[in-house]
Design a protein around this motif. Structure first.
Motif, PDB file in Angstrom:
ATOM      1  N   TYR A  12       0.864  -1.190   0.000  1.00  0.00           N
ATOM      2  CA  TYR A  12       0.000   0.000   0.000  1.00  0.00           C
ATOM      3  C   TYR A  12       0.893   1.230   0.000  1.00  0.00           C
ATOM      4  O   TYR A  12       1.980   1.214   0.611  1.00  0.00           O
ATOM      5  CB  TYR A  12      -0.901   0.007   1.236  1.00  0.00           C
ATOM      6  CG  TYR A  12      -1.944  -1.098   1.227  1.00  0.00           C
ATOM      7  CD1 TYR A  12      -3.118  -0.961   0.499  1.00  0.00           C
ATOM      8  CD2 TYR A  12      -1.744  -2.272   1.955  1.00  0.00           C
ATOM      9  CE1 TYR A  12      -4.067  -1.968   0.491  1.00  0.00           C
ATOM     10  CE2 TYR A  12      -2.698  -3.279   1.954  1.00  0.00           C
ATOM     11  CZ  TYR A  12      -3.858  -3.123   1.219  1.00  0.00           C
ATOM     12  OH  TYR A  12      -4.791  -4.122   1.214  1.00  0.00           O
ATOM     13  N   GLN A  15       2.456   2.618   3.202  1.00  0.00           N
ATOM     14  CA  GLN A  15       3.160   1.670   4.074  1.00  0.00           C
ATOM     15  C   GLN A  15       4.604   1.449   3.626  1.00  0.00           C
ATOM     16  O   GLN A  15       4.890   1.444   2.428  1.00  0.00           O
ATOM     17  CB  GLN A  15       2.438   0.324   4.063  1.00  0.00           C
ATOM     18  CG  GLN A  15       0.987   0.382   4.463  1.00  0.00           C
ATOM     19  CD  GLN A  15       0.786   0.576   5.961  1.00  0.00           C
ATOM     20  OE1 GLN A  15       1.721   0.384   6.736  1.00  0.00           O
ATOM     21  NE2 GLN A  15      -0.406   0.973   6.350  1.00  0.00           N
ATOM     22  N   ALA A  19       2.421  -5.488   2.248  1.00  0.00           N
ATOM     23  CA  ALA A  19       1.353  -6.154   3.009  1.00  0.00           C
ATOM     24  C   ALA A  19       1.346  -7.638   2.680  1.00  0.00           C
ATOM     25  O   ALA A  19       1.022  -8.477   3.531  1.00  0.00           O
ATOM     26  CB  ALA A  19       0.004  -5.527   2.682  1.00  0.00           C
ATOM     27  N   GLU A  38      -1.548 -13.306  12.538  1.00  0.00           N
ATOM     28  CA  GLU A  38      -1.947 -12.279  13.493  1.00  0.00           C
ATOM     29  C   GLU A  38      -2.555 -11.098  12.746  1.00  0.00           C
ATOM     30  O   GLU A  38      -2.448 -11.021  11.516  1.00  0.00           O
ATOM     31  CB  GLU A  38      -0.721 -11.735  14.243  1.00  0.00           C
ATOM     32  CG  GLU A  38       0.238 -12.753  14.708  1.00  0.00           C
ATOM     33  CD  GLU A  38       1.493 -12.132  15.302  1.00  0.00           C
ATOM     34  OE1 GLU A  38       2.138 -11.308  14.615  1.00  0.00           O
ATOM     35  OE2 GLU A  38       1.812 -12.496  16.428  1.00  0.00           O
ATOM     36  N   SER A  39      -3.099 -10.191  13.512  1.00  0.00           N
ATOM     37  CA  SER A  39      -3.657  -8.977  12.929  1.00  0.00           C
ATOM     38  C   SER A  39      -2.560  -8.239  12.150  1.00  0.00           C
ATOM     39  O   SER A  39      -1.442  -8.093  12.643  1.00  0.00           O
ATOM     40  CB  SER A  39      -4.193  -8.093  14.062  1.00  0.00           C
ATOM     41  OG  SER A  39      -4.748  -6.957  13.512  1.00  0.00           O
ATOM     42  N   GLY A  40      -2.862  -7.846  10.936  1.00  0.00           N
ATOM     43  CA  GLY A  40      -1.906  -7.088  10.128  1.00  0.00           C
ATOM     44  C   GLY A  40      -0.952  -7.960   9.330  1.00  0.00           C
ATOM     45  O   GLY A  40      -0.049  -7.451   8.659  1.00  0.00           O
ATOM     46  N   SER A  41      -1.136  -9.279   9.365  1.00  0.00           N
ATOM     47  CA  SER A  41      -0.202 -10.164   8.647  1.00  0.00           C
ATOM     48  C   SER A  41      -0.477 -10.207   7.140  1.00  0.00           C
ATOM     49  O   SER A  41       0.314 -10.792   6.397  1.00  0.00           O
ATOM     50  CB  SER A  41      -0.246 -11.582   9.245  1.00  0.00           C
ATOM     51  OG  SER A  41      -1.553 -12.099   9.213  1.00  0.00           O
ATOM     52  N   GLY A  42      -1.593  -9.624   6.711  1.00  0.00           N
ATOM     53  CA  GLY A  42      -1.867  -9.545   5.270  1.00  0.00           C
ATOM     54  C   GLY A  42      -2.974 -10.475   4.790  1.00  0.00           C
ATOM     55  O   GLY A  42      -3.204 -10.611   3.583  1.00  0.00           O
ATOM     56  N   LYS A  43      -3.697 -11.098   5.722  1.00  0.00           N
ATOM     57  CA  LYS A  43      -4.714 -12.093   5.368  1.00  0.00           C
ATOM     58  C   LYS A  43      -5.812 -11.514   4.470  1.00  0.00           C
ATOM     59  O   LYS A  43      -6.109 -12.070   3.409  1.00  0.00           O
ATOM     60  CB  LYS A  43      -5.368 -12.680   6.639  1.00  0.00           C
ATOM     61  CG  LYS A  43      -4.392 -13.264   7.635  1.00  0.00           C
ATOM     62  CD  LYS A  43      -5.098 -13.832   8.846  1.00  0.00           C
ATOM     63  CE  LYS A  43      -5.892 -12.838   9.669  1.00  0.00           C
ATOM     64  NZ  LYS A  43      -5.103 -11.832  10.383  1.00  0.00           N
ATOM     65  N   THR A  44      -6.400 -10.404   4.912  1.00  0.00           N
ATOM     66  CA  THR A  44      -7.524  -9.835   4.156  1.00  0.00           C
ATOM     67  C   THR A  44      -7.052  -9.318   2.808  1.00  0.00           C
ATOM     68  O   THR A  44      -7.739  -9.503   1.790  1.00  0.00           O
ATOM     69  CB  THR A  44      -8.210  -8.715   4.969  1.00  0.00           C
ATOM     70  OG1 THR A  44      -8.634  -9.287   6.205  1.00  0.00           O
ATOM     71  CG2 THR A  44      -9.413  -8.141   4.244  1.00  0.00           C
ATOM     72  N   SER A  45      -5.885  -8.694   2.775  1.00  0.00           N
ATOM     73  CA  SER A  45      -5.355  -8.194   1.491  1.00  0.00           C
ATOM     74  C   SER A  45      -5.211  -9.360   0.514  1.00  0.00           C
ATOM     75  O   SER A  45      -5.637  -9.267  -0.642  1.00  0.00           O
ATOM     76  CB  SER A  45      -3.989  -7.528   1.692  1.00  0.00           C
ATOM     77  OG  SER A  45      -4.094  -6.471   2.615  1.00  0.00           O
TER      78      SER A  45
END
Ligand SMILES: Nc1ncnc2c1ncn2[C@@H]1O[C@H](COP(=O)(O)OP(=O)(O)OP(=O)(O)O)[C@@H](O)[C@H]1O
Length: 331
Positions: A12, A15, A19, A38-45
């Motif tokens: 992004y 950043q 990501a 974990e949160s922020g590891s890039g799963k949703t992206s």
């Protein structure tokens, strides 16, 4: 190969780090893959890139050997054979369950609509509540409606983003098994994003572990648990005892590897000094439901965690700690 994810990277603009960084894996037809991190590891992206909803900087996605076009190459982002269930699925508030599902079949003739909605009500165990409005449904029922809606047009691939985040613990366990059954029964290939390793164990045929945008390991759940590729993966899937040099010596472990660990349920308790056992004082005993969690202090003052199904020991008592060398995790 049914789904191929090839060398996907995404950074992004605002950043400093990517990501998602050079990720490749494949998914078989009918398989359920869990992406854990974990949160922020890039799963949703990553999930959005797979679904054709987010533009990658590099790499490609292939579904049944056809490229899933990124948003820049399509008029409308997304893919006709890939559906996504979001964390915060919202039903139409003034439509009942039946009408919410049939809305997604509105382009088919009425006979097929009725047939398919009946099938989905049965598959997702919504029979008997089809006339209820969204505000009359429990969290679990709402989640099953989300699944029925997502399965309505028989997608080739279903993407689920943290489908259990809004549910309480008691409901979660039951619903996870139900969702896995529904996906298997409908032979749907699915990718589920979750930060909870227990979700992945219950649901997935294979688990992909993401850390800081990088793919660390993709394997069957018991392999990821028993043979984690590194310390990070080992710790993600449950508590571990780490042997520093002093602790390794206490247990007479001679090793050249940089890290040795053992899971607390692979630590054994003896009541008298047996060979290679180490005496330790119990610091705390916590009842965890299915087991007791003991924190003991070793002669070198290091804490060690033990899970045991039964204990009549008391805090401050001494016990003998033994380890099963076969169960050591060595990196
Ligand atoms: N639209 C965006 N703009 C800028 N940075 C973003 C954007 N979306 C995500 N990021 C950043 O990219 C990284 C990965 O985010 P992503 O949401 O993919 O992770 P995640 O593992 O799904 O996290 P979570 O479990 O918290 O949802 C994070 O550092 C996040 O801050």
């Amino acid at each position: 190969m049914f789904l191929e994810v090839k060398n996907i990277s995404k950074k992004y603009q605002q950043q400093a780090e990517k990501a998602v960084s050079n990720i490749s894996f494949s998914v078989d037809k009918g398989e359920i893959l869990a992406i854990v991190g974990e949160s922020g590891s890039g799963k949703t992206s990553l999930l959005h890139i797979i679904g054709g909803l987010l533009e990658p900087d590099e790499g490609s996605i292939f579904l049944e050997n056809e490229r899933v076009l990124p948003p820049s190459a399509r008029l409308v982002a997304g893919h006709p054979h890939i559906n996504i269930v979001h964390q915060n699925f919202k039903m139409f508030p003034l439509f009942n369950v039946y009408d919410n599902i049939s809305y997604f079949l509105r382009h088919y003739n009425i006979d097929y609509q009725n047939h398919r909605v009946s099938e989905l009500l049965s598959l997702c165990k919504l029979e008997g509540i089809e006339r209820k409005l969204p505000n009359e449904l429990s969290g679990g029922q709402l989640q099953r409606v989300a699944l029925a809606v997502a399965l309505a047009n028989r997608p080739k691939l279903l993407l689920l983003d943290e489908p259990f985040s809004n549910l309480d613990a008691s409901l979660k366990l039951y619903l996870k098994k139900e969702i896995a059954n529904i996906l298997k029964e409908s032979k749907t290939t699915a990718i589920i994003v979750t930060h909870d390793p227990q979700d992945a164990f219950l649901l997935a045929d294979r688990i992909a572990v993401l850390h800081q945008g990088k793919l660390l390991q993709v394997d069957k759940p018991h392999i990821v648990y028993q043979f984690p590729i590194n310390q990070y993966v080992a710790q993600l899937f449950g508590e571990v005892n780490l042997f520093d040099n002093g602790t390794a010596e206490l247990f007479q472990l001679t090793h050249k590897q940089s890290s040795i660990m053992i899971r607390p349920h692979d630590v054994l308790i003896g009541n008298k000094k047996t060979l290679n056992a180490v005496e330790a004082a119990i610091k705390t005993i916590d009842f965890m439901g299915a087991f007791y969690r003991l924190e003991v202090v070793l002669p070198n003052d290091k804490a060690f965690i033990i899970y045991t199904s039964f204990t009549d020991a008391q805090v401050n008592e001494k016990i003998c700690v033994q380890i099963d060398k076969q169960k050591l995790l060595i990196f």
